[in-house]
Write an enzyme that holds these catalytic residues in place. Structure first.
Site, PDB file in Angstrom:
ATOM      1  N   GLU A 114       3.936 -17.567   2.460  1.00 39.96           N
ATOM      2  CA  GLU A 114       5.122 -16.689   2.430  1.00 39.96           C
ATOM      3  C   GLU A 114       5.916 -16.784   3.726  1.00 39.96           C
ATOM      4  O   GLU A 114       5.353 -16.694   4.831  1.00 39.96           O
ATOM      5  CB  GLU A 114       4.690 -15.233   2.183  1.00 39.96           C
ATOM      6  CG  GLU A 114       5.888 -14.289   2.159  1.00 39.96           C
ATOM      7  CD  GLU A 114       5.605 -12.930   1.538  1.00 39.96           C
ATOM      8  OE1 GLU A 114       4.503 -12.700   1.010  1.00 39.96           O
ATOM      9  OE2 GLU A 114       6.532 -12.095   1.592  1.00 39.96           O
ATOM     10  N   LYS A 150      -5.881 -12.266  -5.907  1.00 39.87           N
ATOM     11  CA  LYS A 150      -5.259 -12.801  -4.684  1.00 39.87           C
ATOM     12  C   LYS A 150      -5.561 -11.830  -3.545  1.00 39.87           C
ATOM     13  O   LYS A 150      -5.549 -10.614  -3.762  1.00 39.87           O
ATOM     14  CB  LYS A 150      -3.746 -12.969  -4.856  1.00 39.87           C
ATOM     15  CG  LYS A 150      -3.042 -13.421  -3.559  1.00 39.87           C
ATOM     16  CD  LYS A 150      -1.636 -13.919  -3.791  1.00 39.87           C
ATOM     17  CE  LYS A 150      -0.588 -12.852  -3.906  1.00 39.87           C
ATOM     18  NZ  LYS A 150      -0.470 -11.973  -2.720  1.00 39.87           N
ATOM     19  N   ASP A 198      -3.397  -8.851  -7.447  1.00 41.56           N
ATOM     20  CA  ASP A 198      -3.547  -8.669  -6.001  1.00 41.56           C
ATOM     21  C   ASP A 198      -4.615  -7.629  -5.681  1.00 41.56           C
ATOM     22  O   ASP A 198      -4.663  -6.565  -6.321  1.00 41.56           O
ATOM     23  CB  ASP A 198      -2.232  -8.127  -5.414  1.00 41.56           C
ATOM     24  CG  ASP A 198      -1.454  -9.177  -4.651  1.00 41.56           C
ATOM     25  OD1 ASP A 198      -2.014 -10.251  -4.364  1.00 41.56           O
ATOM     26  OD2 ASP A 198      -0.272  -8.911  -4.360  1.00 41.56           O
ATOM     27  N   GLU A 246      -4.883 -11.370   0.952  1.00 48.28           N
ATOM     28  CA  GLU A 246      -4.135 -11.839   2.112  1.00 48.28           C
ATOM     29  C   GLU A 246      -5.075 -12.160   3.269  1.00 48.28           C
ATOM     30  O   GLU A 246      -6.085 -11.477   3.448  1.00 48.28           O
ATOM     31  CB  GLU A 246      -3.114 -10.768   2.552  1.00 48.28           C
ATOM     32  CG  GLU A 246      -2.022 -10.534   1.527  1.00 48.28           C
ATOM     33  CD  GLU A 246      -0.950  -9.558   2.010  1.00 48.28           C
ATOM     34  OE1 GLU A 246      -0.942  -9.163   3.191  1.00 48.28           O
ATOM     35  OE2 GLU A 246      -0.109  -9.193   1.167  1.00 48.28           O
ATOM     36  N   ASP A 292       0.999  -6.617  -5.348  1.00 48.64           N
ATOM     37  CA  ASP A 292       1.030  -5.248  -4.809  1.00 48.64           C
ATOM     38  C   ASP A 292       2.453  -4.861  -4.394  1.00 48.64           C
ATOM     39  O   ASP A 292       2.700  -3.722  -4.000  1.00 48.64           O
ATOM     40  CB  ASP A 292       0.015  -5.054  -3.675  1.00 48.64           C
ATOM     41  CG  ASP A 292       0.257  -5.957  -2.487  1.00 48.64           C
ATOM     42  OD1 ASP A 292       1.175  -6.806  -2.549  1.00 48.64           O
ATOM     43  OD2 ASP A 292      -0.466  -5.817  -1.483  1.00 48.64           O
ATOM     44  N   SER A 293       3.398  -5.802  -4.525  1.00 45.48           N
ATOM     45  CA  SER A 293       4.823  -5.459  -4.366  1.00 45.48           C
ATOM     46  C   SER A 293       5.219  -4.406  -5.401  1.00 45.48           C
ATOM     47  O   SER A 293       6.292  -3.810  -5.300  1.00 45.48           O
ATOM     48  CB  SER A 293       5.696  -6.711  -4.513  1.00 45.48           C
ATOM     49  OG  SER A 293       5.392  -7.398  -5.709  1.00 45.48           O
TER      50      SER A 293
HETATM   51  O1  KIV Z   1       2.879  -8.727  -4.057  1.00 53.03           O
HETATM   52  C1  KIV Z   1       3.581  -9.714  -4.310  1.00 53.03           C
HETATM   53  O2  KIV Z   1       4.541  -9.656  -5.088  1.00 53.03           O
HETATM   54  C2  KIV Z   1       3.250 -10.971  -3.650  1.00 53.03           C
HETATM   55  C3  KIV Z   1       4.208 -12.102  -3.787  1.00 53.03           C
HETATM   56  C4  KIV Z   1       5.425 -11.811  -3.019  1.00 53.03           C
HETATM   57  C5  KIV Z   1       3.612 -13.402  -3.446  1.00 53.03           C
HETATM   58  O3  KIV Z   1       2.242 -11.065  -3.007  1.00 53.03           O
END
Ligand code: KIV
Length: 273
Positions: A187, A118, A88, A120, A49-50
């Site tokens: 992280e 993924k 994510d 959190e 989600d970055s």
């Molecule tokens: O969203 C992302 O890029 C991440 C990584 C930094 C692990 O969760």
């Protein structure tokens, strides 16, 4: 012969089996073209989600939506053949209930074809992780610094730099593993704590700012390529794409202004002449 049979993608169980073995190599990707390159060298591609920051210039990952993740997840699946693609779950798509989380995962997996998701959170998400895994969703956890919680934690600070703060982070990592996650991202966590967690957990730890003691490493592709204007201390830049893109754009602009582009090689002549 079916062309599908030729594609042997890594699976979540393959990655789970790498605990304590050759380090797992992971990078983010959000596009088909970068996925094609990353796929040749990585075990895991994370559609993180970055992408909210990298592709859309957002300040945080909070505004990212499930539709944004699905669109880029599909692009990455089209561009890759070998790596396990993990997508994510964005903020607001899984925290309300186990049922909400499953509905989001079902959309992501059906609409992208990715191999895992993924999410959190540690102890607070353990019940949800177990619910998802029991229903056929491979889950990668994410503990330590959890950027989706920025509005409650206040800043993107490294975690566990004082021993008195280790307990909850260790408990989070343990809860994710016990709930059935196949791997966990750690992280921005102090090196000795990351090493301790990696030594204790039965599943692979994938570090980002969490030391070489982890079972694998992940970085945001644009950060390590030198495209992101600001990067955290834990990023090593393996390229300088920013300056080289700028030089190319500058040269193009100069050629257009001088009528030096398009040149003879870049135009269509008439047939038969
Ligand atoms: O969203 C992302 O890029 C991440 C990584 C930094 C692990 O969760």
């Amino acid at each position: 012969m079916s062309t599908q049979a030729e594609v042997k993608r890594l699976t979540a169980p393959d990655i789970r089996a790498r605990k304590g073995g050759t380090p797992i190599v992971a990078l983010t990707s959000y596009h088909a073209h970068t996925a094609r390159i990353v796929d040749q060298h990585c075990d895991v591609i994370l559609v993180g989600d970055s992408l909210g920051m990298v592709m859309h210039g957002l300040e945080t990952t909070v505004p990212v939506t499930l539709d944004m993740m699905i669109l880029q997840g599909l692009a990455v699946m089209r561009g890759s053949r070998h790596a396990l693609v993990v997508v994510d779950l964005p903020f607001g798509s899984y925290e309300a209930s186990r049922e909400q989380a499953f509905a989001s995962c079902a959309r992501v997996m059906k609409e992208t074809g990715c191999g895992a998701v993924k999410l959190e959170g540690g102890c607070r998400m353990a019940e949800t992780i177990a619910f998802l895994v029991e229903r056929g969703v491979p889950v990668m956890g994410h503990v330590g610094l959890t950027p989706q919680a920025i509005n409650t934690i206040g800043s993107f600070r490294a975690q566990g730099r004082e021993e008195k703060d280790w307990g909850p982070i260790e408990e989070d990592a343990r809860a994710v593993a016990e709930a059935g996650a196949f791997a966990v991202v750690i992280e921005a966590v102090a090196e000795p704590l990351a090493a301790r967690i990696s030594g204790q957990l039965p599943i692979p730890t994938i570090g980002i700012g969490a030391s070489a003691a982890c079972d694998g490493q992940i970085l945001v592709l644009e950060d390590m390529l030198g495209l992101s204007p600001r990067v955290p201390k834990f990023v090593r830049r393996y390229g300088q794409l920013g300056p080289s893109i700028e030089a190319a754009v500058e040269a193009y602009a100069a050629d257009v202004r001088a009528r030096a582009f398009p040149g003879p090689d870049n135009v269509y002549g008439m047939k038969g002449k």
